[in-house]
Scaffold this motif. Sequence first.
Motif, short mmCIF file in Angstrom:
data_model
loop_
_atom_site.label_atom_id
_atom_site.label_comp_id
_atom_site.label_asym_id
_atom_site.label_seq_id
_atom_site.Cartn_x
_atom_site.Cartn_y
_atom_site.Cartn_z
N ALA A 197 13.54 -60.66 18.78
CA ALA A 197 14.48 -61.62 19.38
C ALA A 197 15.84 -60.96 19.58
O ALA A 197 16.48 -61.14 20.63
N GLY A 243 11.93 -67.41 18.98
CA GLY A 243 12.53 -66.45 19.89
C GLY A 243 13.95 -66.85 20.24
O GLY A 243 14.42 -67.93 19.86
N SER A 266 15.77 -58.57 22.49
CA SER A 266 15.75 -59.24 23.80
C SER A 266 17.15 -59.59 24.28
O SER A 266 17.35 -59.87 25.47
N LEU A 303 14.82 -67.56 14.96
CA LEU A 303 14.58 -66.48 15.92
C LEU A 303 13.16 -65.94 15.78
O LEU A 303 12.50 -65.64 16.78
N ALA A 337 9.41 -60.22 14.18
CA ALA A 337 9.66 -61.29 15.14
C ALA A 337 11.16 -61.52 15.32
O ALA A 337 11.64 -61.72 16.44
N THR A 338 11.90 -61.47 14.22
CA THR A 338 13.35 -61.63 14.31
C THR A 338 13.96 -60.46 15.07
O THR A 338 14.83 -60.65 15.94
#
Length: 200
Positions: A114, A30, A117, A26, A110-111
């Motif tokens: 994701a 993503g 989202s 992820l 970043a995780t």
Amino acid sequence: MARAASTRESADFRRQSLIEATAACLAEHGAAGTSVRTICARAGVSPGLLRHYFDGIDDLIAVTYRDVTDRVSATLREAGEAAGPEPRARLIAFVTASFRPPIADPALLATWLAFWSLVKTRPAIAAIHGETYRGYREELEPLLAGCGLTIAQARPAAIALTALVDGLWLELSLDPSTFTPAEASAMAVRWVDSLLERPL
């Protein structure tokens, strides 16, 4: 009995490996680029093993979100407890732990992005998101009450403080050149002290 325990430990290890691989995928690809294939390749297992432990990729992503949020919550709680018995010190430690590793980490950001989202399209993710933020506020409310706020004052204060910490954490994680972790902590501390003097 020893063999059964060993088998259980091995199963737990494989399951956790899939969770960690999902978090890594992820972060790197993503939500749109994370698939059974990418997760299993990262974990070094066959796709059949994923289906053995989880009810498909949606279930695995939801379990991963809960695993990540549980680890973040534990880190914050431990920071508060390590600060000692003084209420303000515990509150400050709990709040400012978000600006240091392992929470202030580009890979975690970043995780987390994701997961965010998926909040509007995956009910399971939305439920975990709601539980997580409610839990964070419920951790803050008694800390704020311990510093002299009433229960009625602690609830909106916890909501506002959560938003402040999230905003500082997000900007710090996106661009560490904007301000330092120490500056983020100092801003949060000043806001907390102002809040305690003049509650919302």
